[in-house]
Scaffold this motif. Structure first.
Motif, PDB file in Angstrom:
ATOM      1  N   THR A 287      95.251  19.448  58.402  1.00 42.99           N
ATOM      2  CA  THR A 287      94.124  20.151  57.789  1.00 42.99           C
ATOM      3  C   THR A 287      92.792  19.656  58.342  1.00 42.99           C
ATOM      4  OG1 THR A 287      95.391  20.429  55.744  1.00 42.99           O
ATOM      5  CG2 THR A 287      93.005  20.683  55.590  1.00 42.99           C
ATOM      6  N   LEU A 288      92.703  18.359  58.631  1.00 41.62           N
ATOM      7  CA  LEU A 288      91.450  17.773  59.107  1.00 41.62           C
ATOM      8  C   LEU A 288      91.258  17.898  60.612  1.00 41.62           C
ATOM      9  CD1 LEU A 288      91.322  14.473  56.997  1.00 41.62           C
ATOM     10  CD2 LEU A 288      90.143  16.625  56.548  1.00 41.62           C
ATOM     11  N   ARG A 289      92.259  18.419  61.322  1.00 41.94           N
ATOM     12  CA  ARG A 289      92.156  18.466  62.783  1.00 41.94           C
ATOM     13  C   ARG A 289      90.911  19.198  63.279  1.00 41.94           C
ATOM     14  NH1 ARG A 289      97.383  20.489  65.348  1.00 41.94           N
ATOM     15  NH2 ARG A 289      98.058  18.408  64.718  1.00 41.94           N
ATOM     16  N   PRO A 290      90.505  20.338  62.680  1.00 38.15           N
ATOM     17  CA  PRO A 290      89.275  21.001  63.172  1.00 38.15           C
ATOM     18  C   PRO A 290      88.021  20.145  63.026  1.00 38.15           C
ATOM     19  CG  PRO A 290      90.580  22.509  61.830  1.00 38.15           C
ATOM     20  CD  PRO A 290      91.175  21.155  61.650  1.00 38.15           C
ATOM     21  N   PHE A 291      88.020  19.199  62.077  1.00 35.47           N
ATOM     22  CA  PHE A 291      86.883  18.291  61.957  1.00 35.47           C
ATOM     23  C   PHE A 291      86.803  17.372  63.175  1.00 35.47           C
ATOM     24  CE2 PHE A 291      85.735  13.886  60.655  1.00 35.47           C
ATOM     25  CZ  PHE A 291      84.369  14.087  60.498  1.00 35.47           C
ATOM     26  N   VAL A 292      87.948  16.949  63.686  1.00 33.20           N
ATOM     27  CA  VAL A 292      87.984  16.011  64.805  1.00 33.20           C
ATOM     28  C   VAL A 292      87.849  16.725  66.135  1.00 33.20           C
ATOM     29  CG1 VAL A 292      89.306  14.167  65.913  1.00 33.20           C
ATOM     30  CG2 VAL A 292      89.464  14.491  63.429  1.00 33.20           C
ATOM     31  N   ASN A 549      77.934  21.184  62.880  1.00 35.64           N
ATOM     32  CA  ASN A 549      78.694  21.347  64.123  1.00 35.64           C
ATOM     33  C   ASN A 549      78.271  22.592  64.885  1.00 35.64           C
ATOM     34  OD1 ASN A 549      79.876  22.660  61.842  1.00 35.64           O
ATOM     35  ND2 ASN A 549      81.684  23.138  63.048  1.00 35.64           N
ATOM     36  N   TYR A 550      77.952  23.686  64.176  1.00 32.27           N
ATOM     37  CA  TYR A 550      77.527  24.910  64.864  1.00 32.27           C
ATOM     38  C   TYR A 550      76.131  24.745  65.457  1.00 32.27           C
ATOM     39  CZ  TYR A 550      81.497  27.159  62.589  1.00 32.27           C
ATOM     40  OH  TYR A 550      82.757  27.492  62.177  1.00 32.27           O
ATOM     41  N   LEU A 551      75.260  24.084  64.700  1.00 28.64           N
ATOM     42  CA  LEU A 551      73.909  23.846  65.212  1.00 28.64           C
ATOM     43  C   LEU A 551      73.982  22.987  66.475  1.00 28.64           C
ATOM     44  CD1 LEU A 551      71.038  24.613  64.317  1.00 28.64           C
ATOM     45  CD2 LEU A 551      70.884  22.391  63.196  1.00 28.64           C
ATOM     46  N   ALA A 574      75.700  40.819  64.853  1.00 27.44           N
ATOM     47  CA  ALA A 574      74.737  39.812  64.410  1.00 27.44           C
ATOM     48  C   ALA A 574      74.825  39.621  62.902  1.00 27.44           C
ATOM     49  CB  ALA A 574      73.327  40.217  64.813  1.00 27.44           C
ATOM     50  N   GLN A 575      74.965  40.723  62.183  1.00 30.65           N
ATOM     51  CA  GLN A 575      75.065  40.661  60.726  1.00 30.65           C
ATOM     52  C   GLN A 575      76.342  39.932  60.290  1.00 30.65           C
ATOM     53  OE1 GLN A 575      74.701  44.477  58.773  1.00 30.65           O
ATOM     54  NE2 GLN A 575      75.633  43.732  56.889  1.00 30.65           N
ATOM     55  N   GLU A 576      77.472  40.221  60.947  1.00 30.20           N
ATOM     56  CA  GLU A 576      78.742  39.594  60.576  1.00 30.20           C
ATOM     57  C   GLU A 576      78.737  38.094  60.873  1.00 30.20           C
ATOM     58  OE1 GLU A 576      81.495  41.239  58.972  1.00 30.20           O
ATOM     59  OE2 GLU A 576      79.667  42.430  58.651  1.00 30.20           O
ATOM     60  N   LEU A 577      78.143  37.727  61.988  1.00 28.86           N
ATOM     61  CA  LEU A 577      78.071  36.300  62.321  1.00 28.86           C
ATOM     62  C   LEU A 577      77.214  35.541  61.310  1.00 28.86           C
ATOM     63  CD1 LEU A 577      77.631  36.430  66.211  1.00 28.86           C
ATOM     64  CD2 LEU A 577      79.634  35.596  64.958  1.00 28.86           C
ATOM     65  N   LEU A 583      83.107  32.695  62.186  1.00 28.08           N
ATOM     66  CA  LEU A 583      83.488  33.576  63.296  1.00 28.08           C
ATOM     67  C   LEU A 583      83.039  33.010  64.642  1.00 28.08           C
ATOM     68  CD1 LEU A 583      82.649  37.086  61.769  1.00 28.08           C
ATOM     69  CD2 LEU A 583      84.928  36.133  62.198  1.00 28.08           C
ATOM     70  N   LEU A 584      82.068  32.101  64.623  1.00 30.20           N
ATOM     71  CA  LEU A 584      81.613  31.499  65.880  1.00 30.20           C
ATOM     72  C   LEU A 584      82.763  30.786  66.595  1.00 30.20           C
ATOM     73  CD1 LEU A 584      78.166  30.071  64.741  1.00 30.20           C
ATOM     74  CD2 LEU A 584      78.528  31.922  66.373  1.00 30.20           C
ATOM     75  N   ASP A 585      83.695  30.227  65.803  1.00 33.02           N
ATOM     76  CA  ASP A 585      84.845  29.562  66.422  1.00 33.02           C
ATOM     77  C   ASP A 585      85.659  30.530  67.262  1.00 33.02           C
ATOM     78  OD1 ASP A 585      84.370  27.032  65.458  1.00 33.02           O
ATOM     79  OD2 ASP A 585      85.502  27.343  63.625  1.00 33.02           O
TER      80      ASP A 585
END
Length: 588
Positions: A287-292, A549-551, A574-577, A583-585
């Motif tokens: 579960t934590l893998r995306p954090f790493v 993380n996105y910033l 643009a609205q959905e993002l 969704l950026l992933d």
């Protein structure tokens, strides 16, 4: 009756030692005299090889020498290559259990030291054996603690009556199966969910597992007449020493999603379930893998690594005496590995190893470093870790400090198999110099060159933060090709002074925003719909201000910023993002 005199072969081996021959002779004579005639005969038949190795161990490890003096009958088992077993804990008092656990640990430590200093390279076997020893001690302490608590409090259950599991994550070198001879073990305790025990004296699950956690630390860390098992460090848990010893799975997931810091990503590279319910631990780490590991090439990780290294350098104060934290030391090799794991591991699962040597092999296979560099790092890592073991086997102390006296340098050179101290020091210095060059090169690869510094975008963003709303810089707005400059200025100024920007950003987040906005403003001036594009971009940034993380992704990776520039031409996308930043992933 056993003769007290040492055989000539053993006396000859002692006399060949470079130091402390006189101090070693007495304990070996006493140990020998305590053996039975049959044991002495068995050891005599092993000849000069046994004699030389026993003398060598007595020289390089006074810790092992003293334990053999107290337990002379361990010596024949060592000579046979035997392996101690841990007696059953069922029905024992806690004092007897703790004594047995420590005696088992001490016996295994001497066996491991004995094998480690045999001719040849034994590092992989040594660290695997030490890690296994820690896991056995942990699991035994866990089983005893559970049995003890259940007699009074019963089984912890959830609201549906199901038993609630508990897992122990090994971090650091325990997680990597590369524990050293006198290491702390870094642990994190976690339980499945809240509820209550079903015994005669019920406890809520949180209290029950706190008591289990305290018992585990006592069982391993507490010093008794028999010593200790392992020093336990719990500071890597969420919120560190300020937090409870154990938290639930849900609380842990929430912490790393909201509060997880850059250094904690590095820490979790090595996380591994080591005791308790291993399946619960594996599911938690999944579960934590995306954090790493991020799906994109994450060069932002180098910023955190540089900060950690700067703190280490400040702590060392220019000293080169620490082979772990000092320049060119063990930690720099580990940082090289972990930085490449963080950057590339999201897209290359083969890099997600908890073990340093395995990671170096994966880095070489992926071509992320020149083959000569990975070979040098591997050889240097083995040398430094063996040096660390020789330092720690002296007194069973957690130290990475090089000797301060000539006598201890002689002991270290002897342990490492060098004919003299000078050759040992020259080899050590060469490895450390090579390590540091590779380390600096790795960190430099992700440095921010800031091509847009003092650009028009940089100037406009500075004005937006410092000027009054009424003083729009018309010249800059026109140069950047905005068709409605007053409206754009108002939007940008209000964004810069918004409550979200003021309250939701950390210092690091503010720095990233200050890096990102000038790049975006310059990039926006090249878009066919400059005004609309910037409006959509600022709306997106407002949506991800709380997602560090996105910033960081957009601030540190110009190719991804270019990709976003293309996507924002679509009003719908643009609205959905902005509505669903996750969704950026997918789109990146």
């Amino acid at each position: 009756m056993a003769a007290p005199e040492l055989p000539e072969e053993i006396i000859h081996a002692i006399n060949l030692l470079p130091l402390e021959a006189a101090a070693i002779t007495g304990p070996l004579e006493t140990t020998w005299a305590a053996l039975s005639a049959e044991e002495q005969t068995e050891l005599r038949h092993l000849g000069s090889a046994f004699a030389a190795h026993w003398a060598h161990i007595a020289c390089v490890s006074p810790f092992a020498r003293q334990l053999l003096l107290r337990h002379p009958h361990w010596l024949p088992r060592l000579a046979r290559g035997g392996h101690s077993d841990l007696a059953t804990s069922h029905g024992l008092s806690s004092d007897v259990f703790l004594a047995n656990l420590r005696q088992y640990r001490n016996a295994r430590m001497v066996e491991i030291i004995w094998q480690d200093r045999q001719p040849g390279e034994h590092y992989p076997e040594t660290v695997a054996a030490l890690s296994e020893l820690a896991e056995i001690c942990l699991q035994q302490a866990y089983a005893y603690g559970v049995e003890m608590l259940r007699q009074r409090h019963g089984i912890p259950r959830n609201d549906d009556g199901q038993e609630v599991p508990f897992t122990i994550l090994g971090m650091g070198k325990l997680g990597g199966r590369e524990l050293n001879l006198s290491s702390d073990i870094d642990l994190i305790f976690c339980y499945g969910e809240d509820g209550e025990t079903d015994g005669p004296i019920p406890l809520d699950n949180s209290t029950y597992f706190q008591r289990l956690g305290r018992w585990l630390i006592q069982a391993l860390d507490q010093r008794t007449a028999d010593g200790f098992c392992f020093r336990v460090d719990m500071r890597l848990r969420p919120f560190g020493d300020a937090a409870p010893l154990c938290i639930s799975v849900a609380a842990m997931e929430q912490y790393y999603q909201v509060h997880g810091r850059g250094w904690e990503r590095y820490a979790f590279i090595k996380a591994r379930p080591v005791a308790g319910d291993l399946a619960l631990g594996q599911n938690l780490l999944h579960t934590l893998r995306p954090f790493v590991y991020r799906r994109y090439l994450d060069y932002t990780a180098l910023t955190g690594l540089r900060e950690v290294k700067a703190l280490m350098d400040a702590e060392q104060g220019g000293s080169s005496n620490d082979i772990k934290k000092g320049q060119g030391g063990i930690r720099e090799i580990e940082f090289v590995c972990q930085s490449l794991q963080i950057i590339h591991g999201g897209r290359q699962p083969a890099l997600r190893s908890t073990n340093t040597l395995d990671t170096l092999a994966a880095i070489a296979s992926a071509g992320l470093l020149p083959a000569d560099d990975t070979d040098r790092l591997r050889r240097a890592y083995l040398f430094l870790r063996n040096t660390e073991h020789c330092l720690q086997m002296v007194d069973d102390q957690q130290t990475q400090q090089l000797p301060h006296s000539e006598l201890e340098w002689q002991r270290l050179a002897c342990g490492m198999g060098f004919p003299d101290v000078m050759t040992m020091r020259e080899t050590l210095d060469t490895f450390r110099q090579q390590n540091h060059v590779i380390f600096q090169r790795t960190l430099a690869s992700g440095k921010d060159d800031r091509q847009g510094k003092n650009s028009n975008g940089e100037k406009l963003w500075q004005r937006a933060q410092t000027a009054a709303l009424e003083t729009a810089p018309s010249d800059l707005l026109q140069v950047l090709r905005f068709t409605a400059p007053e409206a754009i200025w108002t939007r940008l100024w209000r964004f810069a002074h918004s409550r979200d920007v003021a309250s939701r950003l950390s210092t690091e987040g503010r720095q990233r925003l200050n890096r990102l906005l000038p790049l975006a403003l310059d990039l926006g001036s090249a878009q066919p719909d400059t005004d609309a594009w910037l409006q959509r971009f600022l709306t997106l940034i407002e949506a991800i201000l709380g997602h560090a993380n996105y910033l960081a992704l957009l601030a540190e990776n110009p190719p991804y910023l270019m990709r976003i520039a293309e996507l924002l031409h679509s009003p719908w996308l643009a609205q959905e993002l902005a509505r669903f930043p996750i969704l950026l992933d997918d789109v990146l």
